[in-house]
Design a protein around this motif. Structure first.
Motif, PDB file in Angstrom:
ATOM      1  N   PHE A 191       0.881  -1.185  -0.001  1.00  0.00           N
ATOM      2  CA  PHE A 191      -0.012  -0.055   0.003  1.00  0.00           C
ATOM      3  C   PHE A 191       0.887   1.234   0.004  1.00  0.00           C
ATOM      4  O   PHE A 191       0.657   2.219  -0.811  1.00  0.00           O
ATOM      5  CB  PHE A 191      -1.025   0.195   1.049  1.00  0.00           C
ATOM      6  N   LEU A 192       1.882   1.265   1.087  1.00  0.00           N
ATOM      7  CA  LEU A 192       2.712   2.454   0.925  1.00  0.00           C
ATOM      8  C   LEU A 192       3.346   2.724  -0.312  1.00  0.00           C
ATOM      9  O   LEU A 192       3.833   3.869  -0.833  1.00  0.00           O
ATOM     10  CB  LEU A 192       3.699   2.107   2.057  1.00  0.00           C
ATOM     11  N   SER A 193       3.835   1.539  -1.045  1.00  0.00           N
ATOM     12  CA  SER A 193       4.781   1.676  -2.438  1.00  0.00           C
ATOM     13  C   SER A 193       3.801   2.073  -3.383  1.00  0.00           C
ATOM     14  O   SER A 193       4.572   2.633  -4.515  1.00  0.00           O
ATOM     15  CB  SER A 193       5.107   0.101  -2.655  1.00  0.00           C
ATOM     16  N   GLU A 194       2.536   2.328  -3.224  1.00  0.00           N
ATOM     17  CA  GLU A 194       1.762   2.697  -4.449  1.00  0.00           C
ATOM     18  C   GLU A 194       1.219   4.195  -4.149  1.00  0.00           C
ATOM     19  O   GLU A 194       0.385   4.426  -5.236  1.00  0.00           O
ATOM     20  CB  GLU A 194       0.596   1.635  -4.673  1.00  0.00           C
ATOM     21  N   LEU A 195       1.798   4.526  -3.159  1.00  0.00           N
ATOM     22  CA  LEU A 195       1.034   6.087  -2.762  1.00  0.00           C
ATOM     23  C   LEU A 195       1.729   6.801  -3.737  1.00  0.00           C
ATOM     24  O   LEU A 195       3.036   7.086  -4.068  1.00  0.00           O
ATOM     25  CB  LEU A 195       1.308   6.558  -1.418  1.00  0.00           C
ATOM     26  N   PRO A 196       0.833   7.993  -4.144  1.00  0.00           N
ATOM     27  CA  PRO A 196       1.415   9.346  -5.064  1.00  0.00           C
ATOM     28  C   PRO A 196       2.379  10.004  -4.319  1.00  0.00           C
ATOM     29  O   PRO A 196       2.298  10.170  -3.196  1.00  0.00           O
ATOM     30  CB  PRO A 196       0.153  10.006  -5.293  1.00  0.00           C
ATOM     31  N   PHE A 197       3.278  10.580  -5.071  1.00  0.00           N
ATOM     32  CA  PHE A 197       4.279  11.612  -4.657  1.00  0.00           C
ATOM     33  C   PHE A 197       3.815  13.075  -4.347  1.00  0.00           C
ATOM     34  O   PHE A 197       4.238  13.662  -3.345  1.00  0.00           O
ATOM     35  CB  PHE A 197       5.516  11.766  -5.747  1.00  0.00           C
ATOM     36  N   HIS A 198       3.068  13.498  -5.247  1.00  0.00           N
ATOM     37  CA  HIS A 198       2.307  14.703  -5.216  1.00  0.00           C
ATOM     38  C   HIS A 198       0.795  14.767  -5.432  1.00  0.00           C
ATOM     39  O   HIS A 198       0.507  13.592  -5.984  1.00  0.00           O
ATOM     40  CB  HIS A 198       2.734  15.817  -6.264  1.00  0.00           C
ATOM     41  N   LEU A 199       0.094  15.510  -5.151  1.00  0.00           N
ATOM     42  CA  LEU A 199      -1.328  15.783  -5.544  1.00  0.00           C
ATOM     43  C   LEU A 199      -1.798  17.085  -5.631  1.00  0.00           C
ATOM     44  O   LEU A 199      -1.484  17.892  -4.777  1.00  0.00           O
ATOM     45  CB  LEU A 199      -2.416  14.988  -4.425  1.00  0.00           C
ATOM     46  N   LYS A 200      -2.381  17.188  -6.682  1.00  0.00           N
ATOM     47  CA  LYS A 200      -2.834  18.693  -7.255  1.00  0.00           C
ATOM     48  C   LYS A 200      -4.387  18.491  -7.305  1.00  0.00           C
ATOM     49  O   LYS A 200      -4.848  17.654  -8.061  1.00  0.00           O
ATOM     50  CB  LYS A 200      -2.364  19.072  -8.482  1.00  0.00           C
ATOM     51  N   LEU A 201      -4.905  19.612  -6.549  1.00  0.00           N
ATOM     52  CA  LEU A 201      -6.508  19.488  -6.428  1.00  0.00           C
ATOM     53  C   LEU A 201      -6.846  20.970  -7.075  1.00  0.00           C
ATOM     54  O   LEU A 201      -6.393  22.042  -7.209  1.00  0.00           O
ATOM     55  CB  LEU A 201      -7.171  19.784  -4.921  1.00  0.00           C
ATOM     56  N   ASN A 226      -6.511  26.396  -7.061  1.00  0.00           N
ATOM     57  CA  ASN A 226      -5.454  25.157  -7.303  1.00  0.00           C
ATOM     58  C   ASN A 226      -4.749  24.892  -6.045  1.00  0.00           C
ATOM     59  O   ASN A 226      -4.297  25.859  -5.150  1.00  0.00           O
ATOM     60  CB  ASN A 226      -4.805  25.644  -8.486  1.00  0.00           C
ATOM     61  N   ILE A 227      -4.756  23.862  -5.537  1.00  0.00           N
ATOM     62  CA  ILE A 227      -4.188  23.275  -4.368  1.00  0.00           C
ATOM     63  C   ILE A 227      -3.310  22.322  -4.584  1.00  0.00           C
ATOM     64  O   ILE A 227      -3.337  21.334  -5.142  1.00  0.00           O
ATOM     65  CB  ILE A 227      -5.184  23.061  -3.285  1.00  0.00           C
ATOM     66  N   GLN A 228      -1.844  22.575  -4.097  1.00  0.00           N
ATOM     67  CA  GLN A 228      -0.770  21.523  -4.329  1.00  0.00           C
ATOM     68  C   GLN A 228      -0.269  21.116  -2.946  1.00  0.00           C
ATOM     69  O   GLN A 228      -0.165  21.985  -2.165  1.00  0.00           O
ATOM     70  CB  GLN A 228       0.630  22.310  -4.977  1.00  0.00           C
ATOM     71  N   LEU A 229      -0.679  19.651  -2.985  1.00  0.00           N
ATOM     72  CA  LEU A 229      -0.089  18.745  -1.622  1.00  0.00           C
ATOM     73  C   LEU A 229       1.311  18.275  -2.074  1.00  0.00           C
ATOM     74  O   LEU A 229       1.301  17.597  -2.970  1.00  0.00           O
ATOM     75  CB  LEU A 229      -1.130  17.953  -1.468  1.00  0.00           C
ATOM     76  N   MET A 238       7.727  27.882  -5.831  1.00  0.00           N
ATOM     77  CA  MET A 238       7.276  26.440  -5.791  1.00  0.00           C
ATOM     78  C   MET A 238       5.794  26.826  -6.246  1.00  0.00           C
ATOM     79  O   MET A 238       4.918  26.063  -7.150  1.00  0.00           O
ATOM     80  CB  MET A 238       7.237  25.946  -4.474  1.00  0.00           C
ATOM     81  N   LEU A 239       5.037  28.044  -5.747  1.00  0.00           N
ATOM     82  CA  LEU A 239       3.617  28.339  -6.068  1.00  0.00           C
ATOM     83  C   LEU A 239       3.684  28.544  -7.635  1.00  0.00           C
ATOM     84  O   LEU A 239       2.742  28.211  -8.344  1.00  0.00           O
ATOM     85  CB  LEU A 239       3.298  29.282  -5.290  1.00  0.00           C
ATOM     86  N   LYS A 240       4.740  29.206  -8.011  1.00  0.00           N
ATOM     87  CA  LYS A 240       4.646  29.415  -9.550  1.00  0.00           C
ATOM     88  C   LYS A 240       4.873  28.233 -10.420  1.00  0.00           C
ATOM     89  O   LYS A 240       4.244  28.012 -11.355  1.00  0.00           O
ATOM     90  CB  LYS A 240       5.651  30.430  -9.837  1.00  0.00           C
ATOM     91  N   GLU A 241       5.861  27.368 -10.183  1.00  0.00           N
ATOM     92  CA  GLU A 241       6.114  26.217 -10.842  1.00  0.00           C
ATOM     93  C   GLU A 241       4.836  25.195 -10.898  1.00  0.00           C
ATOM     94  O   GLU A 241       4.436  24.490 -11.917  1.00  0.00           O
ATOM     95  CB  GLU A 241       7.005  25.293 -10.071  1.00  0.00           C
ATOM     96  N   SER A 242       3.984  25.159  -9.710  1.00  0.00           N
ATOM     97  CA  SER A 242       2.871  24.220  -9.504  1.00  0.00           C
ATOM     98  C   SER A 242       1.794  24.899 -10.017  1.00  0.00           C
ATOM     99  O   SER A 242       0.676  24.319 -10.121  1.00  0.00           O
ATOM    100  CB  SER A 242       2.742  23.789  -8.081  1.00  0.00           C
ATOM    101  N   GLN A 243       1.654  26.026 -10.385  1.00  0.00           N
ATOM    102  CA  GLN A 243       0.485  26.953 -10.769  1.00  0.00           C
ATOM    103  C   GLN A 243      -0.583  26.762  -9.703  1.00  0.00           C
ATOM    104  O   GLN A 243      -1.443  26.575 -10.047  1.00  0.00           O
ATOM    105  CB  GLN A 243       0.212  26.645 -11.939  1.00  0.00           C
ATOM    106  N   SER A 244      -0.173  27.253  -8.439  1.00  0.00           N
ATOM    107  CA  SER A 244      -1.284  26.843  -7.376  1.00  0.00           C
ATOM    108  C   SER A 244      -1.663  28.358  -6.587  1.00  0.00           C
ATOM    109  O   SER A 244      -0.744  29.086  -6.508  1.00  0.00           O
ATOM    110  CB  SER A 244      -0.442  25.941  -6.395  1.00  0.00           C
TER     111      SER A 244
END
Length: 253
Positions: free
Chosen positions: A112-122, A132-135, A159-165
């Protein structure tokens, strides 16, 4: 995610570190507030004895969760590298605690841990506005970068600019903060199970969005710390972490 409503609230938490009583206290508080959507930024394991139970609760509740650096280490059996900022005592305790997780987390939970995503964009639509929310666990570039409130505004703005958040939310350091940067936010939601703040309370974030603004609120709540400390002392995990939770003059970086 698309919500054509006047207001949306979500909860974001991080760094549970096997501390089931702290996680349950946070989840109960979120439920009492009537917040339905919950997100976790990772580090479910290490340092308290309920790693499997924490993973299973996150999984059973279908809480979207990122892969923290500790989750990655346990999932893929990555070697532990001593950190220069740690004392000799903490280095020794860290090796033992992580080895305990490697031996005791089940294979199903490691998968389960191995399949978790690295980032999440909402993306939420509130009225006529999209937010836009970058996690991330620690940063856009790594899940093991220590970013504190004292970092330059430019770093967070990049970071905010790169993620467009409109807001970037992180954990990892176990120290909460909020930084308002022009019209955007950089927020650390703190730690549920291993806070490094003096009060040692369980910390999480509530994000409230309406058509005009997005507002972050850091919430800190009490939980039965002594229950966790005693469980650590009764396990093979070093007592060092029980003393830390009790804030017994131990500095953990």
């Amino acid at each position: 995610m698309n919500n054509g409503t006047d207001m949306v609230r979500i909860a974001v938490f991080s760094d549970v570190h096997g501390n089931l009583p702290a996680l349950e206290a946070v989840l109960n508080d979120i439920e009492k507030r009537g917040i339905q959507q919950k997100f976790c930024l990772g580090d479910l394991v290490d340092f308290a004895p309920w790693g499997n139970e924490v993973i299973e609760k996150i999984r059973d509740l279908n809480i979207l969760c990122l892969m923290g650096n500790h989750d990655e280490r346990i999932a893929f059996n990555i070697p532990v590298i001593p950190l220069s900022k740690h004392s000799e005592e903490e280095t020794e305790a860290r090796f033992v605690a992580i080895d305990h997780s490697k031996k005791n987390i089940t294979e199903a939970n490691k998968k389960f841990l191995s399949e978790l995503p690295f980032h999440l964009k909402l993306n939420y639509k509130v009225g006529g506005r999209h937010w836009n929310i970058q996690l991330v666990h620690s940063s856009l570039w790594s899940n093991d970068t220590y970013l504190y409130k004292t970092e330059s505004d430019e770093l967070f703005s990049d970071m905010l600019k790169e993620s467009q958040s409109d807001i970037i939310v992180m954990g990892h350091t176990h120290l909460s903060f909020k930084k308002y940067l022009n019209t955007c936010w950089a927020v650390n939601c703190g730690s549920v199970g291993r806070s490094k703040e003096d009060n040692r309370l369980a910390s999480y974030l509530i994000l409230t969005m309406n058509e005009k603004e997005i507002f972050p609120e850091i919430v800190q709540i009490a939980y039965p710390i002594e229950e966790t400390a005693l469980a650590i002392e009764e396990s093979a995990i070093p007592d060092y972490y029980a003393a830390f939770l009790r804030n017994e003059n131990i500095s953990v970086l």
